[in-house]
Design an enzyme around this catalytic site. Structure first.
Site, PDB file in Angstrom:
ATOM      1  N   TRP A 196      -1.425  -2.798  13.159  1.00 43.53           N
ATOM      2  CA  TRP A 196       0.422  -2.181  12.778  1.00 43.53           C
ATOM      3  C   TRP A 196       0.494  -1.278  13.703  1.00 43.53           C
ATOM      4  O   TRP A 196       1.729  -0.893  14.292  1.00 43.53           O
ATOM      5  CB  TRP A 196       1.485  -2.946  12.311  1.00 43.53           C
ATOM      6  N   ALA A 247       8.394  -1.821  -5.628  1.00 39.95           N
ATOM      7  CA  ALA A 247       7.355  -1.667  -5.981  1.00 39.95           C
ATOM      8  C   ALA A 247       7.246  -2.902  -4.436  1.00 39.95           C
ATOM      9  O   ALA A 247       5.700  -3.560  -3.645  1.00 39.95           O
ATOM     10  CB  ALA A 247       6.794  -3.321  -6.869  1.00 39.95           C
ATOM     11  N   SER A 248       8.131  -3.453  -3.686  1.00 37.33           N
ATOM     12  CA  SER A 248       8.218  -4.135  -1.902  1.00 37.33           C
ATOM     13  C   SER A 248       8.225  -2.819  -1.452  1.00 37.33           C
ATOM     14  O   SER A 248       8.177  -3.721  -0.356  1.00 37.33           O
ATOM     15  CB  SER A 248       9.331  -5.022  -2.317  1.00 37.33           C
ATOM     16  N   GLU A 253      -3.543   3.862  -4.293  1.00 32.14           N
ATOM     17  CA  GLU A 253      -2.213   3.544  -3.621  1.00 32.14           C
ATOM     18  C   GLU A 253      -0.388   3.797  -4.553  1.00 32.14           C
ATOM     19  O   GLU A 253      -0.720   3.061  -5.696  1.00 32.14           O
ATOM     20  CB  GLU A 253      -1.852   2.811  -3.034  1.00 32.14           C
ATOM     21  N   HIS A 305      -7.947  -3.917   2.608  1.00 35.17           N
ATOM     22  CA  HIS A 305      -6.768  -4.268   2.729  1.00 35.17           C
ATOM     23  C   HIS A 305      -6.180  -5.467   2.031  1.00 35.17           C
ATOM     24  O   HIS A 305      -6.319  -5.938   2.432  1.00 35.17           O
ATOM     25  CB  HIS A 305      -5.858  -3.485   3.179  1.00 35.17           C
ATOM     26  N   LYS A 330       8.006   3.067   9.788  1.00 36.22           N
ATOM     27  CA  LYS A 330       8.842   1.843   9.696  1.00 36.22           C
ATOM     28  C   LYS A 330       9.304   1.719   8.585  1.00 36.22           C
ATOM     29  O   LYS A 330       9.515   2.241   7.398  1.00 36.22           O
ATOM     30  CB  LYS A 330       7.269   0.882   8.593  1.00 36.22           C
ATOM     31  N   GLU A 365      11.268   0.796   5.923  1.00 38.99           N
ATOM     32  CA  GLU A 365      11.332   0.966   4.409  1.00 38.99           C
ATOM     33  C   GLU A 365      11.112   2.410   4.199  1.00 38.99           C
ATOM     34  O   GLU A 365      10.732   3.161   4.381  1.00 38.99           O
ATOM     35  CB  GLU A 365       9.690   0.494   4.694  1.00 38.99           C
ATOM     36  N   TRP A 385       1.448   5.869  -0.196  1.00 38.83           N
ATOM     37  CA  TRP A 385       1.754   4.800   1.121  1.00 38.83           C
ATOM     38  C   TRP A 385       3.081   5.593   1.180  1.00 38.83           C
ATOM     39  O   TRP A 385       4.275   5.851   0.597  1.00 38.83           O
ATOM     40  CB  TRP A 385       1.478   3.499   0.141  1.00 38.83           C
ATOM     41  N   TYR A 405      -6.067  -3.952   7.072  1.00 38.90           N
ATOM     42  CA  TYR A 405      -5.698  -5.645   6.367  1.00 38.90           C
ATOM     43  C   TYR A 405      -6.975  -6.467   6.150  1.00 38.90           C
ATOM     44  O   TYR A 405      -7.179  -6.662   7.793  1.00 38.90           O
ATOM     45  CB  TYR A 405      -3.969  -6.219   6.799  1.00 38.90           C
ATOM     46  N   GLU A 450      -5.454  -4.994  -3.402  1.00 38.92           N
ATOM     47  CA  GLU A 450      -4.966  -5.487  -4.476  1.00 38.92           C
ATOM     48  C   GLU A 450      -4.876  -7.164  -5.172  1.00 38.92           C
ATOM     49  O   GLU A 450      -4.166  -7.406  -4.647  1.00 38.92           O
ATOM     50  CB  GLU A 450      -3.690  -5.174  -4.239  1.00 38.92           C
TER      51      GLU A 450
END
Length: 479
Positions: free
Chosen positions: A215, A409-410, A403, A276, A442, A444, A437, A242, A314
């Site tokens: 991405w 956590a979101s 990480e 990932h 992005k 976020e 991380w 990922y 994870e």
């Protein structure tokens, strides 16, 4: 003029003559605030000397400085060299945005490739941590351009001289030998619960993880990695692939991983190749692709001493250590060991890599250089999760925080710097390496770069998010 940091430290702001050269002298913490406003020749260059903190460690007096200079001359300044004189012999501990050498009570900083030219209107920013056997402070600072400097002035309020003072036309060249992470630590291994360098001493790495490279491929960028290394005191880059097909996985990403590893190698940094696992939850879901992926990577990087393998990011949901993760890990480890017999392999743990205490009860046997992943987000996770980590560490489990973030956590929501400070303190006390991380813009909270910033390297402080600014400050002030 004075500025007061949140810590309450008073910072002298000095502004001097613009003939392409900067000079300050007699920078003392006891300088009167009103007197500081009377400095002459203050229209063309603004220099700020920031004492961000001081502390004592192992009978040494330690200081963290940042120096900024705004170029208002109307022309570019090139090939700058900053000479700082202290009143005691001083040694550099960490530095950013420059090459630094020390000689007795003098520190000389020279430009890097990306800040060799300071255009009109731009702000040069450098910083360092230093130590001395006795209390010390900066008593003078002069910035040279191409070997020439403006005449120094004395105490605040004296008139600057417009005459150049010749010093030396020889450019100072500083080699980076011994300064890159790999040059400092060499080949890593695991002894007991510790990650150690080639000399056998514990190593605590500081790192940054990419977002999913499917991405955000643009952040696999050599200059970007170099900026992290030189500006953010970063030792290791985590390359996140990922593993789910619906999350962008394809074999085309192998080439992007290779590109990232090569940049890390050229810059003397370590690289974590991260499989990932996330939305697919159980690492066995895509085990066929994982086996193919790590066969390729282990064959290619078996002789690369800067590469670490993270084999399942994870695991989450109805996934158990004994039933699911450990058998998967043993199979993937055996594949890697066919080609790379001593590379460090990091194994994910249940519940989004939080249950290291469970892994500690039944660690993988008959293998060397194995570590276990632990993840936290400071606005969600506090003392209860720290106790789980503490339990694993006390049991002797070698843990690597591959990480973390200061958000929820979101990856969004609030940030919690106070809890983050507790986490970082615990990691340092226990020689646990960590990777933040994430490297992206992005929109976020956990992203390090502002969404409005499209640069992939050479970020200004203002172009970082609150998470990015916190990381910059934390990594650059690490012990």
């Amino acid at each position: 003029m004075t500025k007061v940091l949140k810590s309450g430290v008073i910072i002298l702001t000095a502004v001097i003559l613009a003939v392409g050269i900067f000079g300050i002298s007699k920078i003392k913490s006891e300088v009167d605030a009103e007197a500081a406003q009377s400095v002459y020749c203050q229209n063309d260059i603004d220099i700020n000397v920031w004492l961000n903190g001081s502390w004592q460690e192992n009978k040494s007096f330690c200081y963290s400085y940042e120096i900024t200079a705004e170029n208002k001359t109307g022309k570019s300044l090139t090939n700058w060299q900053l000479k700082l004189t202290f009143d005691e012999n001083t040694e550099i501990l960490h530095s950013w945005n420059g090459n630094f050498i020390t000689s007795g009570d003098v520190i000389i900083a020279t430009s890097l490739d990306y800040n060799r030219v300071v255009k009109s209107g731009e702000v040069l920013k450098i910083g360092f941590n230093c130590k001395s056997s006795l209390p010390t402070e900066i008593v003078s600072a002069v910035l040279y351009e191409n070997g020439k400097a403006a005449g120094e002035y004395g105490t605040v309020g004296e008139t600057c001289t417009e005459a150049y003072t010749e010093i030396s036309t020889e450019t100072i060249v500083v080699e980076r030998t011994g300064n890159t992470p790999y040059e400092k630590y060499g080949k890593l291994s695991v002894i007991g619960k510790n990650l150690v360098g080639a000399d056998g001493n514990p190593v605590t790495l500081q790192g940054v993880s990419t977002h999913g490279i499917a991405w955000f491929p643009q952040y696999i960028d050599k200059e970007g990695f170099k900026t992290l290394r030189d500006n953010m005191n970063t030792d290791v880059i985590r390359l996140a692939v990922y593993s789910g097909v619906n999350e962008g996985y394809s074999k085309d990403l192998y080439e992007k991983v290779d590109e990232g590893v090569s940049y890390a190698q050229e810059l003397g940094m370590y690289a974590i190749i991260d499989w990932h696992v996330l939305e697919n939850r159980n690492p066995n879901t895509d085990k066929k692709n994982a086996k193919e992926f790590f066969t390729y990577m282990a064959q290619k990087y078996c002789d690369s001493e800067n590469v670490l393998y993270e084999i399942c990011n994870e695991p989450n949901g109805d996934v158990q250590w004994e039933r699911d993760i450990r058998p998967y890990a043993e199979e993937i480890i055996n594949i890697i060991r066919q080609y790379d017999d001593d590379g460090i392999i990091i194994v994910g743990t249940p519940t989004w890599s939080q249950d290291v205490d469970i892994a500690a009860q039944s660690p993988i046997e008959n293998q060397t250089n194995i570590m276990y992943a632990f993840h936290f987000y400071a606005a969600t996770h506090g003392e209860a999760l720290r106790n789980k980590l503490s339990s694993a560490v006390e049991a002797g489990l070698p843990v690597f925080v591959t990480e973390f973030g200061i958000s929820e956590a979101s990856g969004n929501g609030s940030i919690n710097k106070e809890e983050a400070a507790k986490w970082i303190s615990f990691l340092h006390e226990n020689n646990i390496s960590c990777v933040c991380w994430n490297l992206s813009n992005k929109n976020e909270v956990c992203a390090l770069i502002n969404p409005e910033c499209n640069k992939t390297s050479n970020w200004n402080y203002s172009e970082l998010t609150d998470s990015g600014k916190w990381l910059f400050d934390t990594y650059n002030n690490a012990e």
